[in-house]
Design a protein around this motif. Sequence first.
Motif, PDB file in Angstrom:
ATOM      1  N   THR A   1       0.922  -1.279  -0.059  1.00  0.00           N
ATOM      2  CA  THR A   1       0.148   0.235  -0.065  1.00  0.00           C
ATOM      3  C   THR A   1       0.969   1.173   0.009  1.00  0.00           C
ATOM      4  N   PRO A   2       0.256   2.307  -0.227  1.00  0.00           N
ATOM      5  CA  PRO A   2       1.138   3.762  -0.162  1.00  0.00           C
ATOM      6  C   PRO A   2       1.646   3.845   1.300  1.00  0.00           C
ATOM      7  N   ALA A   3       1.358   3.283   2.338  1.00  0.00           N
ATOM      8  CA  ALA A   3       1.901   3.331   3.767  1.00  0.00           C
ATOM      9  C   ALA A   3       3.294   2.781   3.520  1.00  0.00           C
ATOM     10  N   ASP A   4       3.458   1.813   2.540  1.00  0.00           N
ATOM     11  CA  ASP A   4       4.969   1.035   2.612  1.00  0.00           C
ATOM     12  C   ASP A   4       5.846   1.860   1.826  1.00  0.00           C
ATOM     13  N   LEU A   5       5.497   3.114   1.312  1.00  0.00           N
ATOM     14  CA  LEU A   5       6.596   3.696   0.414  1.00  0.00           C
ATOM     15  C   LEU A   5       7.666   4.289   1.231  1.00  0.00           C
ATOM     16  N   PRO A   6       7.413   5.048   2.550  1.00  0.00           N
ATOM     17  CA  PRO A   6       8.589   5.647   3.228  1.00  0.00           C
ATOM     18  C   PRO A   6       9.698   4.250   3.715  1.00  0.00           C
ATOM     19  N   GLY A   7       9.330   3.232   4.124  1.00  0.00           N
ATOM     20  CA  GLY A   7      10.262   2.250   4.422  1.00  0.00           C
ATOM     21  C   GLY A   7      11.058   1.723   3.190  1.00  0.00           C
ATOM     22  N   VAL A   8      10.304   1.628   2.065  1.00  0.00           N
ATOM     23  CA  VAL A   8      10.728   0.909   1.016  1.00  0.00           C
ATOM     24  C   VAL A   8      12.026   1.934   0.312  1.00  0.00           C
ATOM     25  N   ARG A   9      11.522   3.326   0.378  1.00  0.00           N
ATOM     26  CA  ARG A   9      12.755   4.291  -0.090  1.00  0.00           C
ATOM     27  C   ARG A   9      13.540   4.325   0.783  1.00  0.00           C
ATOM     28  N   LEU A  10      13.643   4.098   2.105  1.00  0.00           N
ATOM     29  CA  LEU A  10      14.953   3.839   2.890  1.00  0.00           C
ATOM     30  C   LEU A  10      15.486   2.682   2.458  1.00  0.00           C
ATOM     31  N   LEU A  11      14.931   1.647   2.176  1.00  0.00           N
ATOM     32  CA  LEU A  11      15.872   0.625   1.467  1.00  0.00           C
ATOM     33  C   LEU A  11      16.296   0.825   0.189  1.00  0.00           C
ATOM     34  N   ALA A  12      15.572   1.648  -0.600  1.00  0.00           N
ATOM     35  CA  ALA A  12      16.407   1.893  -1.752  1.00  0.00           C
ATOM     36  C   ALA A  12      17.574   2.898  -1.439  1.00  0.00           C
ATOM     37  N   HIS A  13      17.635   3.694  -0.563  1.00  0.00           N
ATOM     38  CA  HIS A  13      18.697   4.585  -0.235  1.00  0.00           C
ATOM     39  C   HIS A  13      19.863   3.746   0.277  1.00  0.00           C
ATOM     40  N   LEU A  14      19.356   2.595   1.080  1.00  0.00           N
ATOM     41  CA  LEU A  14      20.529   1.791   1.549  1.00  0.00           C
ATOM     42  C   LEU A  14      21.204   0.903   0.490  1.00  0.00           C
ATOM     43  N   ALA A  15      20.385   0.642  -0.677  1.00  0.00           N
ATOM     44  CA  ALA A  15      21.076  -0.071  -1.710  1.00  0.00           C
ATOM     45  C   ALA A  15      21.810   0.749  -2.691  1.00  0.00           C
ATOM     46  N   LEU A  16      21.652   1.843  -2.497  1.00  0.00           N
ATOM     47  CA  LEU A  16      22.300   2.806  -3.519  1.00  0.00           C
ATOM     48  C   LEU A  16      23.890   2.861  -3.591  1.00  0.00           C
ATOM     49  N   PRO A  17      24.657   2.468  -2.740  1.00  0.00           N
ATOM     50  CA  PRO A  17      26.007   2.230  -2.548  1.00  0.00           C
ATOM     51  C   PRO A  17      26.377   0.927  -3.296  1.00  0.00           C
ATOM     52  N   ALA A  18      25.763  -0.173  -3.035  1.00  0.00           N
ATOM     53  CA  ALA A  18      25.930  -1.408  -4.008  1.00  0.00           C
ATOM     54  C   ALA A  18      25.463  -1.326  -5.587  1.00  0.00           C
ATOM     55  N   LEU A  19      24.617  -0.486  -5.808  1.00  0.00           N
ATOM     56  CA  LEU A  19      24.274  -0.363  -7.010  1.00  0.00           C
ATOM     57  C   LEU A  19      25.103   0.616  -7.794  1.00  0.00           C
ATOM     58  N   LEU A  20      25.884   1.797  -7.218  1.00  0.00           N
ATOM     59  CA  LEU A  20      26.855   2.433  -7.713  1.00  0.00           C
ATOM     60  C   LEU A  20      28.113   1.602  -8.008  1.00  0.00           C
ATOM     61  N   LEU A  21      28.433   0.618  -7.235  1.00  0.00           N
ATOM     62  CA  LEU A  21      29.531  -0.088  -7.372  1.00  0.00           C
ATOM     63  C   LEU A  21      29.432  -1.041  -8.837  1.00  0.00           C
ATOM     64  N   ILE A  22      28.209  -1.646  -8.845  1.00  0.00           N
ATOM     65  CA  ILE A  22      27.938  -2.506  -9.923  1.00  0.00           C
ATOM     66  C   ILE A  22      27.959  -1.500 -11.101  1.00  0.00           C
ATOM     67  N   ALA A  23      27.408  -0.376 -11.138  1.00  0.00           N
ATOM     68  CA  ALA A  23      27.190   0.598 -12.423  1.00  0.00           C
ATOM     69  C   ALA A  23      28.896   0.979 -12.588  1.00  0.00           C
ATOM     70  N   ARG A  24      29.507   1.336 -11.802  1.00  0.00           N
ATOM     71  CA  ARG A  24      30.916   1.765 -11.975  1.00  0.00           C
ATOM     72  C   ARG A  24      31.795   0.426 -12.629  1.00  0.00           C
ATOM     73  N   ALA A  25      31.619  -0.745 -12.014  1.00  0.00           N
ATOM     74  CA  ALA A  25      32.472  -1.813 -12.501  1.00  0.00           C
ATOM     75  C   ALA A  25      31.726  -2.281 -13.773  1.00  0.00           C
ATOM     76  N   GLY A  26      30.443  -1.849 -14.330  1.00  0.00           N
ATOM     77  CA  GLY A  26      30.186  -2.287 -15.727  1.00  0.00           C
ATOM     78  C   GLY A  26      30.690  -1.197 -16.885  1.00  0.00           C
TER      79      GLY A  26
END
Length: 79
Positions: A52-77
């Motif tokens: 539900t829309p109530a889940d968005l703030p928590g998932v947004r936090l998870l997305a921010h926490l995933a950012l460093p790993a995704l940046l490393l993957i993008a740079r490696a590619g």
Amino acid sequence: WIGGDADAIRWAFYDWELILSLGCESCLNMPVRWRGETVGTLNLLHAAGHYTPADLPGVRLLAHLALPALLLIARAGAD
């Protein structure tokens, strides 16, 4: 994007048959962004009506926490 039922899964995913066969009938997709650019997405699947829309703030936090790993993957590619 929040898709709450099997019809939404069918609309959004080419492999909808596989997704539905696994019992996943709802999804929440959150872009992971850095400096105005989307570097990936966080895609969650669950039973029908789970997200539900109530889940968005928590998932947004998870997305921010995933950012460093995704940046490393993008740079490696890029190498």
